[in-house]
Motif scaffolding. Structure first.
Motif, PDB file in Angstrom:
ATOM      1  N   PHE A 293       0.831  -1.191   0.000  1.00  0.00           N
ATOM      2  CA  PHE A 293       0.000   0.000   0.000  1.00  0.00           C
ATOM      3  C   PHE A 293       0.871   1.249   0.000  1.00  0.00           C
ATOM      4  CE2 PHE A 293      -2.229  -3.376   2.199  1.00  0.00           C
ATOM      5  CZ  PHE A 293      -3.513  -3.334   1.663  1.00  0.00           C
ATOM      6  N   VAL A 294       0.348   2.313  -0.614  1.00  0.00           N
ATOM      7  CA  VAL A 294       0.933   3.647  -0.485  1.00  0.00           C
ATOM      8  C   VAL A 294      -0.134   4.521   0.150  1.00  0.00           C
ATOM      9  CG1 VAL A 294       1.871   5.656  -1.664  1.00  0.00           C
ATOM     10  CG2 VAL A 294       2.494   3.373  -2.437  1.00  0.00           C
ATOM     11  N   LEU A 295       0.141   5.030   1.345  1.00  0.00           N
ATOM     12  CA  LEU A 295      -0.809   5.823   2.105  1.00  0.00           C
ATOM     13  C   LEU A 295      -0.501   7.298   1.911  1.00  0.00           C
ATOM     14  CD1 LEU A 295      -0.861   2.955   3.340  1.00  0.00           C
ATOM     15  CD2 LEU A 295      -1.171   3.997   5.576  1.00  0.00           C
ATOM     16  N   THR A 296      -1.506   8.064   1.517  1.00  0.00           N
ATOM     17  CA  THR A 296      -1.362   9.501   1.309  1.00  0.00           C
ATOM     18  C   THR A 296      -2.299  10.217   2.264  1.00  0.00           C
ATOM     19  OG1 THR A 296      -0.935   9.037  -1.032  1.00  0.00           O
ATOM     20  CG2 THR A 296      -1.344  11.326  -0.439  1.00  0.00           C
ATOM     21  N   PRO A 297      -1.837  10.557   3.462  1.00  0.00           N
ATOM     22  CA  PRO A 297      -2.728  11.056   4.507  1.00  0.00           C
ATOM     23  C   PRO A 297      -3.393  12.389   4.208  1.00  0.00           C
ATOM     24  CG  PRO A 297      -0.438  11.217   5.195  1.00  0.00           C
ATOM     25  CD  PRO A 297      -0.458  10.411   3.944  1.00  0.00           C
ATOM     26  N   ASP A 298      -2.731  13.288   3.424  1.00  0.00           N
ATOM     27  CA  ASP A 298      -3.302  14.617   3.237  1.00  0.00           C
ATOM     28  C   ASP A 298      -4.590  14.598   2.423  1.00  0.00           C
ATOM     29  OD1 ASP A 298      -2.021  13.946   0.920  1.00  0.00           O
ATOM     30  OD2 ASP A 298      -0.709  15.685   0.844  1.00  0.00           O
ATOM     31  N   ILE A 299      -4.811  13.550   1.594  1.00  0.00           N
ATOM     32  CA  ILE A 299      -6.078  13.449   0.860  1.00  0.00           C
ATOM     33  C   ILE A 299      -6.869  12.213   1.290  1.00  0.00           C
ATOM     34  CG2 ILE A 299      -5.302  14.730  -1.166  1.00  0.00           C
ATOM     35  CD1 ILE A 299      -4.806  12.029  -2.543  1.00  0.00           C
ATOM     36  N   LYS A 300      -6.423  11.594   2.385  1.00  0.00           N
ATOM     37  CA  LYS A 300      -7.113  10.436   2.955  1.00  0.00           C
ATOM     38  C   LYS A 300      -7.319   9.329   1.917  1.00  0.00           C
ATOM     39  CE  LYS A 300      -9.484  13.228   6.422  1.00  0.00           C
ATOM     40  NZ  LYS A 300     -10.770  13.615   7.023  1.00  0.00           N
ATOM     41  N   LYS A 301      -6.267   9.100   1.128  1.00  0.00           N
ATOM     42  CA  LYS A 301      -6.362   8.108   0.057  1.00  0.00           C
ATOM     43  C   LYS A 301      -5.245   7.091   0.194  1.00  0.00           C
ATOM     44  CE  LYS A 301      -6.865   7.869  -4.988  1.00  0.00           C
ATOM     45  NZ  LYS A 301      -6.936   8.670  -6.228  1.00  0.00           N
ATOM     46  N   THR A 302      -5.594   5.828  -0.075  1.00  0.00           N
ATOM     47  CA  THR A 302      -4.628   4.733  -0.034  1.00  0.00           C
ATOM     48  C   THR A 302      -4.645   4.002  -1.367  1.00  0.00           C
ATOM     49  OG1 THR A 302      -4.892   4.415   2.340  1.00  0.00           O
ATOM     50  CG2 THR A 302      -3.991   2.580   1.101  1.00  0.00           C
TER      51      THR A 302
ATOM     52  N   THR B 219      -4.810  11.620  13.092  1.00  0.00           N
ATOM     53  CA  THR B 219      -4.822  12.377  14.347  1.00  0.00           C
ATOM     54  C   THR B 219      -3.605  13.285  14.463  1.00  0.00           C
ATOM     55  OG1 THR B 219      -3.692  10.553  15.492  1.00  0.00           O
ATOM     56  CG2 THR B 219      -6.103  10.580  15.562  1.00  0.00           C
ATOM     57  N   SER B 220      -2.592  13.057  13.592  1.00  0.00           N
ATOM     58  CA  SER B 220      -1.364  13.854  13.687  1.00  0.00           C
ATOM     59  C   SER B 220      -1.209  14.860  12.558  1.00  0.00           C
ATOM     60  CB  SER B 220      -0.133  12.927  13.691  1.00  0.00           C
ATOM     61  OG  SER B 220      -0.053  12.215  12.475  1.00  0.00           O
ATOM     62  N   VAL B 221      -2.095  14.779  11.523  1.00  0.00           N
ATOM     63  CA  VAL B 221      -1.990  15.695  10.386  1.00  0.00           C
ATOM     64  C   VAL B 221      -2.556  17.053  10.777  1.00  0.00           C
ATOM     65  CG1 VAL B 221      -2.796  16.209   8.059  1.00  0.00           C
ATOM     66  CG2 VAL B 221      -2.071  13.891   8.639  1.00  0.00           C
ATOM     67  N   ASP B 222      -1.776  18.103  10.599  1.00  0.00           N
ATOM     68  CA  ASP B 222      -2.211  19.457  10.935  1.00  0.00           C
ATOM     69  C   ASP B 222      -2.878  20.099   9.725  1.00  0.00           C
ATOM     70  OD1 ASP B 222       0.841  19.890  12.754  1.00  0.00           O
ATOM     71  OD2 ASP B 222      -1.131  19.319  13.508  1.00  0.00           O
ATOM     72  N   GLY B 223      -4.180  20.355   9.844  1.00  0.00           N
ATOM     73  CA  GLY B 223      -4.878  21.034   8.763  1.00  0.00           C
ATOM     74  C   GLY B 223      -5.159  20.132   7.588  1.00  0.00           C
ATOM     75  N   GLU B 224      -5.730  20.720   6.538  1.00  0.00           N
ATOM     76  CA  GLU B 224      -6.083  19.979   5.341  1.00  0.00           C
ATOM     77  C   GLU B 224      -5.467  20.654   4.128  1.00  0.00           C
ATOM     78  OE1 GLU B 224     -10.284  19.640   5.056  1.00  0.00           O
ATOM     79  OE2 GLU B 224     -10.423  18.044   6.551  1.00  0.00           O
ATOM     80  N   VAL B 225      -5.389  19.900   3.065  1.00  0.00           N
ATOM     81  CA  VAL B 225      -4.862  20.437   1.815  1.00  0.00           C
ATOM     82  C   VAL B 225      -5.860  21.411   1.216  1.00  0.00           C
ATOM     83  CG1 VAL B 225      -4.186  19.852  -0.530  1.00  0.00           C
ATOM     84  CG2 VAL B 225      -3.521  18.371   1.360  1.00  0.00           C
ATOM     85  N   ASP B 226      -5.387  22.573   0.762  1.00  0.00           N
ATOM     86  CA  ASP B 226      -6.246  23.512   0.052  1.00  0.00           C
ATOM     87  C   ASP B 226      -6.441  22.981  -1.354  1.00  0.00           C
ATOM     88  OD1 ASP B 226      -7.516  25.567  -1.229  1.00  0.00           O
ATOM     89  OD2 ASP B 226      -6.188  27.145  -0.487  1.00  0.00           O
ATOM     90  N   SER B 227      -7.617  22.404  -1.606  1.00  0.00           N
ATOM     91  CA  SER B 227      -7.848  21.716  -2.873  1.00  0.00           C
ATOM     92  C   SER B 227      -7.987  22.675  -4.046  1.00  0.00           C
ATOM     93  CB  SER B 227      -9.114  20.846  -2.764  1.00  0.00           C
ATOM     94  OG  SER B 227     -10.232  21.660  -2.469  1.00  0.00           O
ATOM     95  N   ASN B 228      -8.005  24.018  -3.811  1.00  0.00           N
ATOM     96  CA  ASN B 228      -8.141  24.969  -4.902  1.00  0.00           C
ATOM     97  C   ASN B 228      -6.796  25.440  -5.430  1.00  0.00           C
ATOM     98  OD1 ASN B 228     -11.012  25.067  -4.926  1.00  0.00           O
ATOM     99  ND2 ASN B 228     -10.944  26.307  -3.063  1.00  0.00           N
ATOM    100  N   VAL B 229      -5.706  25.038  -4.771  1.00  0.00           N
ATOM    101  CA  VAL B 229      -4.376  25.497  -5.178  1.00  0.00           C
ATOM    102  C   VAL B 229      -3.747  24.480  -6.123  1.00  0.00           C
ATOM    103  CG1 VAL B 229      -2.065  26.099  -4.417  1.00  0.00           C
ATOM    104  CG2 VAL B 229      -4.047  26.805  -3.057  1.00  0.00           C
ATOM    105  N   LEU B 230      -3.522  24.880  -7.364  1.00  0.00           N
ATOM    106  CA  LEU B 230      -2.841  24.020  -8.337  1.00  0.00           C
ATOM    107  C   LEU B 230      -1.836  24.896  -9.079  1.00  0.00           C
ATOM    108  CD1 LEU B 230      -4.502  21.511 -10.880  1.00  0.00           C
ATOM    109  CD2 LEU B 230      -2.309  22.632 -11.219  1.00  0.00           C
ATOM    110  N   GLU B 231      -0.586  24.762  -8.715  1.00  0.00           N
ATOM    111  CA  GLU B 231       0.472  25.476  -9.415  1.00  0.00           C
ATOM    112  C   GLU B 231       0.904  24.631 -10.601  1.00  0.00           C
ATOM    113  OE1 GLU B 231       4.828  27.568  -8.612  1.00  0.00           O
ATOM    114  OE2 GLU B 231       4.019  26.117  -7.186  1.00  0.00           O
ATOM    115  N   VAL B 232       0.636  25.138 -11.795  1.00  0.00           N
ATOM    116  CA  VAL B 232       0.909  24.366 -13.008  1.00  0.00           C
ATOM    117  C   VAL B 232       2.401  24.092 -13.131  1.00  0.00           C
ATOM    118  CG1 VAL B 232       0.687  24.289 -15.515  1.00  0.00           C
ATOM    119  CG2 VAL B 232      -1.089  25.389 -14.124  1.00  0.00           C
TER     120      VAL B 232
END
Length: 334
Positions: free
Chosen positions: A96-105, A215-228
């Motif tokens: 598995f590859v766990l990506t905590p900032d988007i809660k996706k595995t 429980t240890s992740v501070d804040g959430e990813v700003d899903s509107n920010v996409l730097e091309v």
């Protein structure tokens, strides 16, 4: 006569000492093989610096290993500047590859880590030493230095590595992955290593790991920010079209590159779910300079900092796709 006898005895002593020496390449490789066979668990910490982009990128790496019928690994890769990372987890259920900032595995059908060199894994660097029949060996004051061939199936620009083994512990002290000109592109410096570690229950259990992460992740990813981002490596193809399409989660950028090896590059915001979910990936896992990607049938896709990337080509090899993906840099580079 006495002088001749003394000289003879001195030479004999030197010969006997050499014969009794236990620091030949073969003897050390045999010791390493034995250590690998007997290893039941370990915890290692390291700094890994990637010199593959315009600027070096450094990661904190923690490796946990427990010997089982199906070996268990937990590798945490955390970028120092961005404070984001991923976890590679191998247990009885799979890889598995766990990506905590988007809660996706992501779940891979993969032979990782046996199918490729991993400079931060004890098993991998020792295996590279053992499998290279032409490996070179130098004994230094505090460590043994091996230069061995790597096993990067999709990155032929990393043909060899220098592996520094601590004399006392026989554990890796540093690993330098080299290009064809012997420049260091990946540098791993180990700061701590413990063997025979007793892990808590759930250390290698996916749901338990995810629970502790959230429980240890501070804040959430700003899903509107996409730097091309634009690839520095295009294999001669040129950008002929760039489209922006609004999506529910932000936007999608579609770039079309045309040439002898044409390809399409897509970048889009990844939705941040309320709950964790697992996506089955039918492809091979490839570790890139700052993420983990899935490669399958002329495509490579990966997620980084809440942004999903996708490169597709009908003519490019997997190695070419990986080089394009690894060459993405910031805004304004075209």
């Amino acid at each position: 006569m006495k002088r001749i006898l003394a000289t003879f005895l001195t030479m004999l002593a030197i010969i006997l000492l050499a014969a009794c020496s236990n620091t030949s390449k073969e003897s050390i490789v045999e010791k390493l093989s034995s250590e690998l066979e007997d290893m039941t668990s370990y915890k290692m910490e390291a700094k890994m610096t990637m010199h593959t982009g315009k600027e070096p990128r450094t990661y904190d790496v923690e490796v946990l290993y427990k010997k089982e019928e199906n070996d268990h690994f937990k590798v945490t890769l955390m970028n120092e500047e961005e404070k984001t990372g991923q976890i590679i987890l191998k247990n009885d259920e799979g890889v598995f590859v766990l990506t905590p900032d988007i809660k996706k595995t992501f779940k891979f059908q993969s032979e990782w880590p046996e199918n490729s060199s991993q400079p931060y894994l004890y098993q991998s660097v020792i295996r590279d030493i053992m499998e290279d029949k032409e490996v070179t060996f130098t004994e230094m004051d505090d460590y043994y230095l091996f230069e061995a061939k790597t096993n990067y199936e999709h990155q032929s620009n990393l043909p060899s590595e220098e592996i520094y083994i601590n004399k006392k512990t026989l554990l890796p002290q540093a690993v330098h992955v080299l290009d064809e000109e012997k420049n260091t592109l990946i540098e791993v410096i180990f700061s701590n290593a413990e063997t025979d570690v007793a892990f808590e229950e759930g250390t290698f259990h996916k749901d338990k790991v995810l629970e502790s992460l959230h429980t240890s992740v501070d804040g959430e990813v700003d899903s509107n920010v996409l730097e091309v981002q634009y690839p520095l490596e295009t294999f001669g193809a040129t950008l002929v079209e760039e489209k922006e399409i609004p999506t529910e989660d932000g936007k999608r950028i579609i770039m079309t590159f045309e040439g002898d090896d044409s390809f399409t590059l897509i970048q889009e915001n990844e939705a941040v779910k309320d709950e964790t979910y697992t996506e089955e990936v039918y492809g091979e896992m490839v570790e890139m300079k700052d993420s983990v990607a899935a490669v399958s049938n002329g495509t490579i896709e990966w997620t980084k900092n809440g942004i999903k990337y996708y490169v597709a080509s009908e003519t490019m090899s997997t190695e070419q796709l990986t080089e394009v993906a690894n060459s993405l840099e910031g805004k304004g580079i075209k």
